[in-house]
Design a protein around this motif. Structure first.
Motif, PDB file in Angstrom:
ATOM      1  N   SER B 110       0.813  -1.217   0.000  1.00 47.93           N
ATOM      2  CA  SER B 110       0.000   0.000   0.000  1.00 47.93           C
ATOM      3  C   SER B 110       0.849   1.269   0.000  1.00 47.93           C
ATOM      4  O   SER B 110       0.345   2.365   0.202  1.00 47.93           O
ATOM      5  CB  SER B 110      -0.928  -0.002   1.214  1.00 47.93           C
ATOM      6  OG  SER B 110      -0.155   0.054   2.391  1.00 47.93           O
ATOM      7  N   CYS B 113       4.852   2.203   3.682  1.00 48.98           N
ATOM      8  CA  CYS B 113       6.273   2.264   3.966  1.00 48.98           C
ATOM      9  C   CYS B 113       6.926   2.835   2.713  1.00 48.98           C
ATOM     10  O   CYS B 113       6.855   2.253   1.648  1.00 48.98           O
ATOM     11  CB  CYS B 113       6.816   0.867   4.260  1.00 48.98           C
ATOM     12  SG  CYS B 113       8.566   0.863   4.590  1.00 48.98           S
ATOM     13  N   LYS B 133       2.025  -6.858   7.730  1.00 42.99           N
ATOM     14  CA  LYS B 133       3.271  -7.373   8.297  1.00 42.99           C
ATOM     15  C   LYS B 133       4.246  -7.892   7.245  1.00 42.99           C
ATOM     16  O   LYS B 133       5.226  -8.566   7.582  1.00 42.99           O
ATOM     17  CB  LYS B 133       2.996  -8.458   9.348  1.00 42.99           C
ATOM     18  CG  LYS B 133       2.253  -7.906  10.558  1.00 42.99           C
ATOM     19  CD  LYS B 133       1.662  -8.984  11.413  1.00 42.99           C
ATOM     20  CE  LYS B 133       0.205  -9.157  11.060  1.00 42.99           C
ATOM     21  NZ  LYS B 133      -0.510 -10.157  11.813  1.00 42.99           N
TER      22      LYS B 133
END
Ligand code: SF4
Ligand code: SF4
Ligand code: SF4
Lengths: 320, 225
Positions: B110, B113, B133
């Motif tokens: 997405s 990060c 994760k």
């Protein structure tokens, strides 16, 4: 000088991706595998009617991938934000690529189900005349594309099986996962779980004779697939065994402890042993019984689940 | 053994030298962010094992500055003292390595990060994180975690949106009484961090992963290591 300083403390708490992911990987494998074998049998035998096997495979592939999504999304800490993946699409992420593939694949499996159950759906819709006519209209359009949809289904089924392997093989910290063999192993084990599931559903729901020619064909390809699976697992093990210092330490996973039990009893014993014994060791009579058919099918599926569990858990436990 | 002693003396001289050198050439990173004409900064940090005494002041400061929930951390000082030589204390900084080729950025589906466009620092947009994760398992250094409060993944981002945004040094660097931490722009030839790197041997953690960490470690060197 590089070994001079190092740290061993990490921030993650052991296994970050747990059993829901392993179950998802199993379901995605079954989904892809079932569709691949059924359509391959169809092409190979040049079938034109909708066989019980194809019906079962279409149903299985749609149901398992849809159910798998529940596990996948449920494992997120923020499941309601799932749509962010689609908005902030990242082409370098295997997960993004997988989600894109899934969003094409699920509709494909749904359309396959529509082809298979057109009659049944029409009967259900018959009470509402307008709906039936809409449905008939949609189906007449869809039917024109059926050859294309079938080819695309096979292609995407392979992509789904393979991407789940790539998803975890990019995790460089974990020697068991970070191998090129993993995607291949996932495709092949998906095929065996898919074959078993589709045959069981074909016989159970669609009353296919367990000795019908289609199921016999599946039965014969089952063994070579299993042999390839064992070979790939052996390759994975050997590549770790002869690898660098870190890869070598991970081979403990196969040798002792909970994971070794999971591997030897679950993957090898249940997944490969039981079907082999039922089909070859106990004589023709047992081999051709219904009980043996379902038992060995279930054993294959559970064995593949154990394989996914083993890979996910042992893989993340033995990090560098 | 004899050799050992000599080597240590030599390193001591080097260490003293770099302190005086550093005092003269010290520049704050804030300058770089205020002058857009300069080449894009590449922030790095040095952890000097020779100076770290394991007081964990940096850990405490980081939690405070970045509001890290209790029981969680962006930074951890691990005691790596060899049990065979308990008098020779050794500590090591565990935190995000700020990889130039960052796997966490690569795998995030997405784009939560990401690399900050102005500073190049690997950081997070917690609103976009779906907490899959993937970044945590993909990070070769295992230095990411899901923040219990924000439910988003997190890593040391050199205090990008806290201290750095205010023109201050990162919290851990500010807090270190022993000057074991140095922060600065690796692209700025005159920065203190570069002056130290010119005179001292430093290593990158687990370089074989090819992620090009921006964190440098100056290890305690003993003959025979
Ligand atoms: S150390 Fe880990 S979290 Fe930090 S930039 Fe590298 S991959 Fe990302
Ligand atoms: S946990 Fe958040 S930051 Fe990490 S990869 Fe998933 S979405 Fe990206
Ligand atoms: S730079 Fe900031 S975020 Fe990183 S460890 Fe230091 S205080 Fe924490």
């Amino acid at each position: 000088m590089n070994g001079a300083i190092n740290f061993t403390h990490g921030f993650s708490h052991g296994v970050e991706w747990g059993w829901p992911i392993a179950v998802y990987l199993l379901l995605a494998g079954i989904s892809g595998g079932a569709l691949i074998v059924a359509l391959m049998v169809r092409y190979y035998k040049k079938q034109h009617e909708d066989t019980p096997l194809l019906k079962a495979a279409s149903l299985v592939s749609f149901a398992t991938i849809a159910f798998g999504m529940v596990f996948l999304v449920g494992d997120l800490e923020k499941p309601l934000y799932f749509w962010k993946i689609l908005i902030n699409y990242n082409f370098t992420s295997v997960m993004s690529i997988g989600v894109l593939a899934i969003s094409i694949y699920i509709p494909l499996t749904l359309v396959m189900c529509l082809y298979m159950f057109e009659k049944e759906i029409s009967i259900v819709l018959a009470k509402k005349n307008t709906l039936v006519s809409y449905f008939a209209m949609i189906m007449s359009i869809l039917t024109r594309f059926r050859p294309l949809i079938e080819v695309l289904s096979v292609v995407f089924a392979v992509i789904i099986c393979a991407y789940t392997g790539f998803l975890i093989s990019v995790l460089v910290r974990f020697p068991i996962l970070n191998t090129a063999i993993l995607p291949a192993l996932f495709v092949v084990s998906g095929l065996s779980a898919g074959t078993a599931s589709a045959s069981m559903v074909a016989s159970w729901l669609f009353k296919e004779d367990t000795h019908s020619s289609d199921l016999k064909t599946l039965h014969t390809i089952e063994w070579p697939v299993m042999a390839i699976e064992i070979m790939l697992i052996a390759m994975l093990f050997v590549s770790l065994l002869v690898g660098n210092e870190f890869q070598k330490t991970t081979t403990v996973a196969f040798q002792s402890g909970v994971y070794a039990n999971l591997f030897w009893f679950g993957v090898m014993g249940l997944g490969f042993g039981i079907p082999l014994v039922l089909n070859f060791a106990l004589g023709k009579k047992i081999a051709s019984s219904h009980i043996a058919f379902y038992l060995s099918g279930m054993a294959s599926v559970v064995g593949v689940l154990c394989l996914r569990m083993f890979i996910i858990y042992a893989g993340q436990t033995f990090g560098i | 053994m004899e050799n050992d002693g000599k080597r240590r003396a030599f390193l001591k001289v080097l260490g003293l030298g770099s302190v005086t050198l550093g005092g003269a050439g010290y520049t704050l990173m804030a300058d770089a962010t205020q002058e857009p004409s300069k080449a894009k900064p590449h922030y790095g940090m040095i952890f000097d094992q020779n100076k770290c005494v394991g007081c964990t002041d940096c850990e405490v400061a980081c939690k405070k500055v970045n509001a890290v929930p209790a029981g969680q951390a962006r930074l951890f000082v691990e005691n790596k003292t060899d049990p065979a030589t308990p008098m020779e204390k050794k500590y090591v900084r565990v935190s995000c390595q700020q990889c130039e080729d960052a796997p966490c950025v690569k795998v995030c589906p997405s784009k939560a990060c990401h690399r900050d466009s102005k500073t190049g620092i690997v950081t997070m947009n917690p609103d976009d994180c779906i907490a899959c994760k993937y970044c945590i398992v993909a990070c070769p250094y295992d230095v990411r975690f899901i923040n219990h409060k924000t439910k988003a993944a997190e890593n040391c981002n050199f205090c990008l949106n806290t201290n750095l945004a205010k023109g201050k040094e990162p919290g851990c660097v500010e807090a270190c009484k022993y000057k074991a931490l140095v922060f600065g722009d690796l692209n700025d030839e005159n920065s203190y961090i570069n002056q130290i790197l010119h005179v001292k041997d430093s290593v990158r953690m687990k370089p074989t992963y090819g992620t090009k960490p921006s964190l440098r470690y100056i290890p305690v060197v003993k003959v025979g290591v």
